[in-house]
Write a protein that holds these residues in place. Structure first.
Motif: not given
Length: 575
Positions: A439-442, A464-468, A483-487, A531-534
């Motif tokens: 998921l991507h969550d900014y 999941q924000h994309v489902l809103l 979470i493969s994109e955040y921050g 894992g995470f990805c910043y």
């Protein structure tokens, strides 16, 4: 890039010649890009007689870059290159290699067509032996680009005249190394390396041309540790010493393959990647992926690093902050960068530059697979690549929904080609068929960020924000999650441009560090995330949410970086 070492350390022959450096050059500016047809090979050949080369260019840097000597950043329709080379065949085959050129590349040798290649990100080669004469020869390369074509993958190259948001300066034409290789009549065309750390073996399967005996010799730090040979195309070498490739420890074995008179040097890492429930395992041990987004842009070279030192610098900057790898985002990276990842024990995801593609078009599957197969073939043997991600954020296209079969077909193809690694069908959205649910969550409120993912632990409810606004578009089925994109926290370093980023309300370096630590802790301390990805390692043009500037200079003092490293290296709950 000035190359004194072989451009592809995983497939290295001794008899090669770099064609990097000065070429005659011409290009066609565009007042406005349009979705036009590409020129045919015959049309290009007819127009060549009237070609006037008014510039010199420094290959392999694209004409938009400062290092090319051109630095023209507006729209370019075509880029044309000419160079005179001297060859002596001596009974050998001569292969012309082009690391990457965007987008449709047509090559002529002494006025005769040598081949065409579609795709702006993958390496390709042509056997030009029959077109060469002993002595001086002319190489003419015609590259045509079109960001408006809905079947052209552009990645992060901006469709607008000027960069904006998270799209940047375009790259047209050659942007990776160009070189010649001399090979015998019987030679090794390609090979796949599959290590087995439990059995302490390595299996090589080769694509061979001609006849001969395939031989393999393996060395570790110069010491022979195994050999094998076969009259077929596959062999297995039993290793007398076991040295595992691990995070931060790229213990590489050297591999020499011989087939008749052909000799190729390569290497491999003894490692295995698996998924176990929600955990990611490296050599059977749970490893938490502490990744940073790396988009492979360079201020002076755009898509192309100036030298090896510039490639290595990004890995070292990342590791210094406690990251153990990167998502190589919306680009196929230079083989020498991947070599350094292998050597450093640096985890990376292999991705493609899919943005710009019309995911609703039935033709997209064939177009994408043609280019994606070349990525898999070139980069399969890199131990640092621990997973594939062919797509990133596949949104609907001009009101037409993505074709789910596109993602499913590419996933199935990837798994058939490489059953040894996990595959994420599309990072962020909209998942169709995947080994990992990312998921991507900014969101930048640390409390809301943590609370929503705490519910994943207690109630198996995954935010999941994309489902809103897209209810039912993707369904979580119990896959491992990260979470493969955040921050992406905005912190302006270059006020000469209108900066873009997330969470712009941060006012001091101390606030930045506090928010970074809080967001990261929410992921590391969650027992269901592996894992995470910043987002991201460094600024790129107007996107100023990097941990370093576009020049890779510090944006903060050392105390802030120490807090970031402390947050990154906290022990993960899933481990």
């Amino acid at each position: 890039m000035t190359v004194s070492k072989h451009p592809n350390p995983q497939f290295e022959r001794g008899n090669w010649i770099s064609l990097n450096g000065e070429w005659d050059f011409a290009f066609s500016p565009l007042s406005k890009p349009r979705a036009k047809r590409f020129r045919t090979e015959q049309q290009i050949q007819n127009e060549y007689a009237a070609e006037h080369f008014s510039h010199k260019i420094n290959v392999p840097f694209c004409p938009q870059s400062v290092l090319s000597g051109i630095a023209y950043t507006d729209f370019i329709g075509s880029a044309r290159y000419r160079k005179m080379i001297t060859c002596r065949k001596n009974g050998q085959r001569v292969i012309l290699h082009i690391g990457a050129a965007d987008y449709l590349t047509t090559v002529f040798i002494n006025g005769k067509p040598a081949g065409r290649h579609y795709g702006g990100y993958t390496s390709f080669s042509f056997d030009i032996t029959e077109l060469l004469t002993d002595g001086e020869n002319e190489v003419y390369i015609y590259c045509e680009d079109n960001e408006k074509n809905p079947l052209v993958c552009r990645g992060k190259q901006c469709e607008k005249r000027k960069s904006q948001g998270c799209d940047y300066t375009r790259t047209t034409g050659i942007w990776q190394n160009v070189y010649l290789e001399y090979v015998p009549q019987s030679y090794i065309k390609q090979f796949k390396i599959v290590p087995d750390y439990q059995q302490s073996t390595v299996t090589v399967t080769a694509d061979l041309v001609g006849t001969g005996t395939l031989q393999a010799a393996v060395y570790y730090e110069g010491k022979p540790v195994g050999s094998a040979e076969t009259n077929g195309n596959e062999l297995t070498v039993k290793l007398t010493e076991t040295h595992l490739w691990e995070v931060g420890a790229g213990r590489l074995y050297d591999l020499t393959l011989t087939y008749g008179e052909d000799k190729v040097k390569s290497y491999f890492g003894l490692r295995n990647v698996t998924l176990d429930g929600l955990r990611f395992l490296l050599n059977g041990k749970s490893v938490f992926q502490r990744l940073v987004l790396d988009q492979g842009f360079y201020k002076k070279g755009i898509y192309t690093a100036q030298d090896d030192a510039e490639l290595l610098r990004d890995i070292h900057l990342s590791k210094a902050l406690g990251f153990n790898g990167a998502r190589l985002h919306q680009k196929v990276f230079d083989p020498r960068f991947l070599y350094f990842c292998d050597r450093e024990g640096y985890l990376v995801w292999g991705e493609y530059a899919n943005w710009g593609l019309d995911y609703s078009d039935p033709e997209a599957t064939a177009v994408f697979l043609r280019e994606w197969e070349e990525v898999l073939a070139r980069d399969f043997n890199h131990p640092a690549i621990i997973g594939w991600c062919p797509f990133n954020e596949t949104w609907d296209y001009k009101g037409r929904p993505q074709r789910d079969s596109l993602l499913a077909d590419v996933y199935d193809f990837t798994k058939r080609y490489d059953p040894t690694r996990p595959c994420i069908d599309t990072s962020g959205n909209f998942h169709v068929k995947t080994d990992i649910f990312d998921l991507h969550d900014y969101r930048y409120d640390p409390v809301a960020f943590r609370t929503s993912y705490d519910k994943f632990v207690t109630d198996n409810e995954l935010y999941q924000h994309v489902l809103l606004e897209n209810e039912g578009r993707q369904v979580y089925r119990g896959e491992p999650v990260f979470i493969s994109e955040y921050g992406g926290i905005k912190w302006e370093a270059d006020r000469s441009v209108k900066a873009w980023g997330y969470g712009a309300d941060v006012k001091t370096p101390e606030e930045f560090a506090k928010r970074y630590a809080a967001l990261t802790a929410a992921l590391i301390e969650n027992e269901k995330f592996f894992g995470f990805c910043y987002t991201q390692l460094y600024d790129i043009e107007q996107e100023q949410n990097g941990l370093y500037t576009y020049d890779r200079e510090p944006k903060f003092d050392q105390s802030i970086y120490e807090q970031i490293k402390a947050a990154n290296t906290e022990k993960a709950a899933i481990e």
